[in-house]
Design a protein around this motif. Structure first.
Motif, short mmCIF file in Angstrom:
data_model
loop_
_atom_site.label_atom_id
_atom_site.label_comp_id
_atom_site.label_asym_id
_atom_site.label_seq_id
_atom_site.Cartn_x
_atom_site.Cartn_y
_atom_site.Cartn_z
N HIS A 87 -17.27 -13.03 -53.16
CA HIS A 87 -16.72 -14.30 -53.66
C HIS A 87 -16.45 -15.28 -52.53
N VAL A 88 -16.32 -14.75 -51.33
CA VAL A 88 -16.24 -15.57 -50.12
C VAL A 88 -17.36 -15.09 -49.22
N ASN A 89 -18.14 -16.01 -48.69
CA ASN A 89 -19.27 -15.61 -47.85
C ASN A 89 -18.80 -14.96 -46.56
N GLU A 90 -19.60 -14.03 -46.06
CA GLU A 90 -19.29 -13.34 -44.80
C GLU A 90 -19.52 -14.32 -43.66
N TRP A 91 -18.46 -14.93 -43.18
CA TRP A 91 -18.54 -16.02 -42.22
C TRP A 91 -18.73 -15.56 -40.77
N ARG A 92 -18.62 -14.27 -40.49
CA ARG A 92 -18.75 -13.80 -39.11
C ARG A 92 -20.10 -13.16 -38.83
N LEU A 93 -21.16 -13.71 -39.41
CA LEU A 93 -22.49 -13.15 -39.21
C LEU A 93 -22.91 -13.21 -37.74
N HIS A 97 -27.12 -2.73 -30.29
CA HIS A 97 -27.54 -1.38 -30.69
C HIS A 97 -28.96 -1.36 -31.25
N SER A 98 -29.71 -2.43 -31.05
CA SER A 98 -31.10 -2.54 -31.55
C SER A 98 -31.19 -2.20 -33.04
N ALA A 99 -30.25 -2.71 -33.80
CA ALA A 99 -30.23 -2.53 -35.26
C ALA A 99 -30.52 -3.87 -35.91
N ARG A 100 -31.21 -3.85 -37.02
CA ARG A 100 -31.47 -5.06 -37.80
C ARG A 100 -30.23 -5.45 -38.58
N LEU A 101 -30.11 -6.75 -38.86
CA LEU A 101 -29.03 -7.26 -39.71
C LEU A 101 -29.66 -7.96 -40.90
N PHE A 102 -29.31 -7.48 -42.10
CA PHE A 102 -29.78 -8.07 -43.35
C PHE A 102 -28.57 -8.50 -44.16
N ASP A 103 -28.74 -9.52 -44.99
CA ASP A 103 -27.64 -9.87 -45.89
C ASP A 103 -28.10 -9.92 -47.33
N ASP A 104 -27.21 -9.40 -48.17
CA ASP A 104 -27.40 -9.38 -49.62
C ASP A 104 -26.75 -10.65 -50.14
N CYS A 105 -27.58 -11.58 -50.56
CA CYS A 105 -27.11 -12.91 -50.97
C CYS A 105 -27.17 -13.09 -52.48
N ALA A 106 -27.01 -12.00 -53.23
CA ALA A 106 -27.19 -12.02 -54.68
C ALA A 106 -26.35 -13.11 -55.35
N ILE A 107 -25.17 -13.36 -54.85
CA ILE A 107 -24.31 -14.38 -55.46
C ILE A 107 -23.96 -15.49 -54.47
N ALA A 108 -24.84 -15.71 -53.49
CA ALA A 108 -24.54 -16.71 -52.45
C ALA A 108 -25.60 -17.80 -52.35
N GLY A 168 -25.28 -21.26 -50.50
CA GLY A 168 -24.14 -21.21 -49.59
C GLY A 168 -24.51 -21.58 -48.17
N ARG A 169 -23.49 -21.94 -47.40
CA ARG A 169 -23.68 -22.32 -46.00
C ARG A 169 -22.58 -21.69 -45.17
N ILE A 170 -22.91 -21.39 -43.91
CA ILE A 170 -21.94 -20.92 -42.94
C ILE A 170 -22.13 -21.78 -41.70
N SER A 207 -9.16 -8.33 -48.10
CA SER A 207 -10.27 -9.28 -48.18
C SER A 207 -11.58 -8.54 -48.43
N THR A 208 -12.66 -9.31 -48.55
CA THR A 208 -14.00 -8.73 -48.60
C THR A 208 -14.79 -9.14 -47.36
N THR A 209 -14.08 -9.38 -46.27
CA THR A 209 -14.68 -9.70 -44.98
C THR A 209 -14.89 -8.40 -44.21
N ALA A 210 -16.08 -8.20 -43.68
CA ALA A 210 -16.39 -6.98 -42.93
C ALA A 210 -15.45 -6.84 -41.74
N SER A 211 -14.99 -5.63 -41.53
CA SER A 211 -14.16 -5.33 -40.36
C SER A 211 -15.08 -5.12 -39.16
N LEU A 212 -14.98 -6.00 -38.19
CA LEU A 212 -15.80 -5.86 -36.99
C LEU A 212 -15.46 -4.57 -36.26
#
Length: 175
Positions: free
Chosen positions: A98-104, A114-125, A128-130, A73-78
């Motif tokens: 091609h499938v949105n990352e549904w586990r945001l 971990h006090s890290a920022r989360l950004f998403d690259d939505c170039a082809i989304a 879209g909705r989650i 898949s193209t789903t991020a491995s947690l």
């Protein structure tokens, strides 16, 4: 431009700020540049990140580190993100393919721990909705691409959206 920006705000909600940029990859560069601080230089990226975006991370002072996908898949491995994220991580960039990352929500929780920022690259989304919520409102900031070969074209070519007023003001000041 005003009509376009008004339409974006109507689509994403009044609490979402939108900052146009020349190209989406420049938006990612700016976000990484603002996230990198001191020893926090690591930027976790999808394994399919295009070389231009990897270069933007490096030019912004970030150290690219690639997380894995779930098998087949193209789903991020947690599990992969959990293994890689640490006190040196400035941000995680999730790319919707091609499938949105549904586990945001789960990725966001890992980032918060971990006090890290989360950004998403939505170039082809775009559009879209989650879980019924529009993409572009679910992370610390999102980057859209409106280049000539995308579904929606816009003179500026890219757009950053965020619900963080301080981040929006810093980005607008730079742009």
């Amino acid at each position: 431009e005003l009509a376009f920006m008004s339409s974006i705000q109507a689509m994403l909600g009044s609490e979402t700020r939108a900052i146009p940029v020349g190209r989406a990859r420049m938006g990612l560069h700016l976000l990484v540049k603002l996230a990198v601080q001191g020893e926090k230089r690591r930027v976790l990226l999808s394994p399919f990140t295009i070389p231009d975006v990897v270069a933007m991370v490096v030019f912004a002072g970030g150290e690219p580190v690639f997380y894995d996908f779930e098998p087949g898949s193209t789903t991020a491995s947690l599990d992969s993100i959990r293994k890689l994220i640490d006190a040196r991580t400035a941000c995680v960039i999730v790319t919707h393919y091609h499938v949105n990352e549904w586990r945001l929500a789960e990725i966001s929780e890992i980032c918060r721990e971990h006090s890290a920022r989360l950004f998403d690259d939505c170039a082809i989304a775009f559009g879209g909705r989650i879980d019924g919520r529009p993409i572009g409102t679910l992370t610390d900031a999102s980057v859209f691409s409106f280049s000539s070969f995308k579904l929606l074209n816009f003179f500026w070519g890219g757009l950053i959206t965020t619900r963080d007023p301080e981040l929006a003001d810093r980005l607008a000041g730079i742009v």
